[in-house]
Design an enzyme around this catalytic site. Structure first.
Site, PDB file in Angstrom:
ATOM      1  N   THR A   1      -8.635   6.536  -2.669  1.00  0.00           N
ATOM      2  CA  THR A   1      -9.989   6.061  -2.969  1.00  0.00           C
ATOM      3  C   THR A   1     -10.981   7.199  -2.761  1.00  0.00           C
ATOM      4  O   THR A   1     -12.052   7.204  -3.347  1.00  0.00           O
ATOM      5  CB  THR A   1     -10.394   4.863  -2.080  1.00  0.00           C
TER       6      THR A   1
ATOM      7  N   LYS B   1     -14.550   8.377  -4.861  1.00  0.00           N
ATOM      8  CA  LYS B   1     -15.861   8.667  -4.272  1.00  0.00           C
ATOM      9  C   LYS B   1     -16.373  10.036  -4.724  1.00  0.00           C
ATOM     10  O   LYS B   1     -17.544  10.199  -5.052  1.00  0.00           O
ATOM     11  CB  LYS B   1     -15.775   8.653  -2.740  1.00  0.00           C
TER      12      LYS B   1
ATOM     13  N   LYS C   1       0.244  14.495   1.326  1.00  0.00           N
ATOM     14  CA  LYS C   1      -1.074  14.782   0.757  1.00  0.00           C
ATOM     15  C   LYS C   1      -1.257  16.283   0.485  1.00  0.00           C
ATOM     16  O   LYS C   1      -2.186  16.695  -0.191  1.00  0.00           O
ATOM     17  CB  LYS C   1      -2.177  14.252   1.675  1.00  0.00           C
TER      18      LYS C   1
ATOM     19  N   LYS D   1      -9.171  13.934   4.097  1.00  0.00           N
ATOM     20  CA  LYS D   1      -8.326  12.741   4.103  1.00  0.00           C
ATOM     21  C   LYS D   1      -7.404  12.879   5.295  1.00  0.00           C
ATOM     22  O   LYS D   1      -7.365  13.936   5.922  1.00  0.00           O
ATOM     23  CB  LYS D   1      -7.517  12.644   2.804  1.00  0.00           C
ATOM     24  N   ARG D   2      -6.639  11.821   5.622  1.00  0.00           N
ATOM     25  CA  ARG D   2      -5.682  11.967   6.702  1.00  0.00           C
ATOM     26  C   ARG D   2      -4.769  13.168   6.423  1.00  0.00           C
ATOM     27  O   ARG D   2      -4.466  13.477   5.268  1.00  0.00           O
ATOM     28  CB  ARG D   2      -4.848  10.692   6.845  1.00  0.00           C
TER      29      ARG D   2
ATOM     30  N   HIS E   1       0.791  -1.229   0.000  1.00  0.00           N
ATOM     31  CA  HIS E   1       0.000   0.000   0.000  1.00  0.00           C
ATOM     32  C   HIS E   1       0.819   1.273   0.000  1.00  0.00           C
ATOM     33  O   HIS E   1       0.248   2.361  -0.010  1.00  0.00           O
ATOM     34  CB  HIS E   1      -0.931   0.044   1.213  1.00  0.00           C
TER      35      HIS E   1
END
Ligand SMILES: *Cc1c(COP(=O)(O)O)cnc(C)c1O
Length: 821
Positions: free
Chosen positions: A669, A673, A567, A561-562, A370
């Protein structure tokens, strides 16, 4: 294997539920299982009664599925994951059992509002983020596409922490999801196992002991007891089992100690055992490296393996056929110790010789990687591993010597390559590499997007890939469209049905039929009206939760998101500051009114991530109080992002922020969505964004920034962020404003370190990508002004995202890895 459809069981009854009958069933559950009548029932009691009524229908189908699996005698899938981020189950189960509308009608007859009680169900948050949510989507899709599967994990008493924001800072509070009991689960005491830790290993005695057979005598033992939750597939096709382990002491109380007056000591062992499954490690994309974590990993891997082997022997008799009947998927390296545990069982409990055991092991396991982030690759200090799992340490050494001998025999591997293949990292403190162990013990190693899989072959597993060139394959992630479209976005769901009929409910790729509607102005208007209603719903929720007022007419720009530096919430915030600055300087321009929403949890030990949350709050306070940008820009951090919050925020999004540094997000992911709910993506060519662009079309996604290859090149060739910053006035002003305390007058140096990181090394390429990102955002503004064109692009996103259904992903795993379909 019996061909499908030839089972002797009766076909399930057509699913139709008379609301009167359902209402009676609910009242019956209320009376006889909860012990209350309708007049005394509290909302929680109603919720409990409704869940029991749904659950009973699920159980009938569950028993059928179990019979069917036994009869078919086929291969079963075991999905081992330390995380399952399942969220609420009531609506999911009722919808998949096709009783949601009837249940709503039944409750209306009883004077109970379904939304009201649904909101009381706690989120089962047994995971951190994407990895755990993927496991939950996969459980639902495996049941939907009729794969006989068990999920195995841990029943954490305290799952993911609840996030509160106090004075702008994240505060972590324990989430008590089990406080009102959990009506979905069944304790299965009869399927308990003993799990050992520590102690010594002796050669096994007895005449028929093999040369590799050892006797492990652990000093510490706990009991693993499972709790089973049924997971219903779409239209109740199949019900699979999620089996979560809880740790219990062998002796709940040491009576001799108690009687001798040592009341605390009498309970010490009990407390120690229960601590094992008390908390989920709240770290995401980094390895906790704590002894308790290794204990958790071994505890659940060993319990699951013992259970799988017990079931196999019960139904098939011989351990030699295990690989034909069991496919064990390792979700990341967290369960990688299962490779050594199966070897131990085969060698020591079944007396197999080493080569035979290794052959069986390598035909049973497959492993999903991952992440390529070095800090997330798990490894354990050899002394710790040896102390806790002495027998497994021997097995790792034995496997390693064979692995390295194989590499030497194969040729073409110099000492350095042998060093990277080794299961033991010899650089500095010796450590066991769990990724290498998982790779060596598996017949399939998959990445989770095309880009990620390519990078995996070139980086972490380059040498192992050279040694075993057929093992690495790609399985691009997906999400379940039942939860992430049909249930969370009822308005859009109904609009799609009205346009193209029901086929997409069973085959997400049929959403393609919506394509011609993208240019239909009447449909565009209906689409925008649905979006608007979802934005009003989010606006109402935020008013209630955090007393925020956000205008549904503005562009809803969302990054949830985290919180992690890769990110790049920081890139978004720097651009927000720059936009703020530009609006103030040029109020006459035609700015698109924007609401910027942020949400996400930071790992408790991740200093910079927590600082980024504080910065979002600080920027929000300044911007939201400045009359100069009133009605044009609003910033809000939404606390406690979780699955239920995602289900409200995603349908309300106009713009989805997927802006990770290229090469660092394995798939994502959240990106999927948003797109299927009709948000446009602004994103880098990272993870699954690349494939999303290929599907929705380059005109319908806003791509910016460096590619993974360019990021690599910059990092290798002495990239100097000061050069970029020197050339961009807007970036310079924004960075200076943040660093000098414009947003933190109470502590002007608060963000100095954070900004210093951008100015000195800029590892995450915030400065390098800033201009490109900022320009892309202005293209978004321009596009927003043309609502018809915006709607067109958004509808193309909905129509063309069907491939990203986790049903497709699971069919690929099932046919290409597990060979069960
Ligand atoms: C989908 C999801 C994630 C993953 O989001 P990414 O943007 O892919 O990191 C994390 N948390 C929750 C609650 C989710 O639903």
């Amino acid at each position: 294997m019996t061909p499908k459809g030839q089972t002797t069981l009766p076909k399930p009854a057509p699913r139709q539920f008379d609301p009167d009958v359902l209402a009676r069933e609910i009242v019956e559950r209320l009376t006889y299982r909860i012990g209350k009548d309708a007049t005394a029932a509290q909302p929680h009691d109603w919720l409990h009664a409704v869940i029991l009524a749904i659950r009973d229908r699920v159980i009938d189908a569950w028993i059928d599925s179990t019979h069917k699996t036994y009869e078919e005698q086929g291969r079963r899938v075991y999905y081992l994951s330390l995380e399952f981020l399942i969220g609420r189950l009531m609506r999911d189960a009722a919808s998949n059992m096709e009783m949601l509308d009837d249940m709503q009608a039944a409750l209306a007859k009883l004077g109970v509002e379904i939304d009201l009680i649904a909101a009381l169900e706690p989120d089962a948050a047994l995971g951190n983020g994407g990895l755990g949510r993927l496991a939950a989507c996969f459980m639902e899709s495996m049941a939907t596409v009729d794969v006989p599967a068990y999920g195995y994990g841990i029943r954490y008493v305290n799952g993911m922490f609840r996030q509160e924001i106090s004075d702008g800072w994240q505060v972590e509070l324990p989430e008590t999801w089990l406080a009102h009991g959990n009506p979905w689960e069944f304790e299965r005491r009869e399927a308990s196992y003993e799990i050992g830790f520590g102690g010594l290993v002796d050669p096994a005695e007895g005449e028929d002991s093999g040369p590799h057979q050892m006797h492990w005598n652990p000093t510490e033992r706990v009991i693993a007891t499972p709790y089973d939750t049924p997971i219903a597939g779409w239209r109740g096709k199949r019900i699979n089992t999620l089996r979560l382990w809880t740790a219990q002491p062998i002796d709940p109380i040491l009576l001799d100690k108690f009687n001798a007056g040592d009341h605390l000591g009498a309970l010490a062992e009990s407390n120690r055992a229960e601590a094992l499954t008390r908390v989920l490690y709240p770290a995401d994309s980094s390895s906790a490296g704590q002894e308790l974590r290794l204990r958790q990993e071994y505890f659940f891997s060993s319990a699951s393996l013992q259970d799988i082997v017990r079931r196999h022997l019960q139904y098939f008799g011989s351990i030699l056929t295990l690989p034909d009947k069991a496919a064990i998927q390792l979700n990341d390296t967290h369960p990688a110790v299962a490779v050594a545990e199966l070897m131990r069982i085969l060698l020591d409990d079944h007396g197999l010789d080493f080569d035979e055991a290794w052959d069986i092991t390598r035909r049973t396991f497959s492993y999903t990687n991952h992440t390529l982030l070095p800090e997330a690759l798990e490894s354990w200090p050899v002394p710790l591993f040896e102390r806790l799992l002495p027998r497994h340490m021997q097995i790792v050494y034995a496997v390693n010597s064979r692995l390295l001998a194989e590499a030497r025999r194969a040729g073409g591997f110099d000492d350095q390559a042998i060093g990277t293949i080794s299961l033991i990292d010899e650089g500095g403190e010796r450590r066991v590499r769990m990724g290498n162990l998982a790779f060596a013990g598996s017949y399939s190693i998959n990445g989770v997007s095309a880009l990620h899989t390519d990078l995996m072959k070139e980086t972490v597993f380059a040498d192992l890939h050279r040694l075993y060139p057929t093992r690495i394959n790609n399985k691009t992630n997906g999400v379940t469209f039942r939860r992430w479209l049909m249930q969370c976005n009822h308005g859009l769901f109904e609009l799609i049905r009205e346009a193209i009929g029901d086929r997409f409910m069973d085959d997400a790729e049929a959403l393609r039929d919506l394509d011609p509607f993208a240019t239909d102005s009447a449909f565009q208007e209906k689409f925008l009206a649905v979006k608007r209603a979802n934005k009003v719903a989010l606006s109402n929720l935020l008013r209630q939760r955090v007393n925020a007022r956000i205008d549904p007419a503005a562009l809803y720009d969302i990054q949830i998101k985290r919180i992690h530096e890769y990110k790049r919430q920081l890139l978004n915030l720097v651009e927000t500051v720059s936009l703020y600055d530009q609006i103030r300087s040029h109020p006459e321009k035609d700015w698109a009114p924007r609401v910027k929403l942020f949400g996400g949890k930071a790992a408790s030990s991740y200093h910079n991530a927590k600082l980024i949350i504080k910065l979002a709050g600080d920027v929000a306070r300044v911007v939201n109080h400045d009359p100069a940008v009133q009605g044009l820009l609003k910033v809000q951090f939404v606390p406690n992002y979780n699955v239920s919050m995602a289900e409200v925020m995603i349908p309300a999004a106009d713009l989805s922020e997927q802006i990770s540094t290229a090469g660092m997000e394995a798939s994502g992911t959240g990106n999927m969505k948003f797109a299927v709910n009709g948000a446009l993506t602004i994103g880098t060519l990272d993870g699954a964004n690349v494939e999303m662009r290929d599907h929705v079309g380059g005109d319908n996604i806003i791509i910016f920034g460096l590619t993974a290859q360019e990021v690599n090149g910059k990092r290798a060739n002495g990239y100097v962020p000061a050069d970029v910053i020197g050339q961009s006035k807007e970036l310079r002003q924004a960075l200076n404003a943040i660093a000098s305390g414009v947003f933190s007058p109470d502590d002007p140096d608060r963000y100095k370190g954070l900004i210093d990181g951008i100015q000195t090394h800029d590892w995450f390429m915030v400065a390098a990508d800033f201009d490109s990102y900022s320009a892309a955002q202005r293209r978004v503004d321009t596009l927003w002004a043309d609502q018809s064109l915006w709607a067109q692009k958004a509808i193309y996103n909905v129509a063309r995202m069907g491939w990203f259904s986790s049903d497709r992903t699971i069919r690929e795993y099932a046919t290409q890895i597990w060979k069960v379909l």
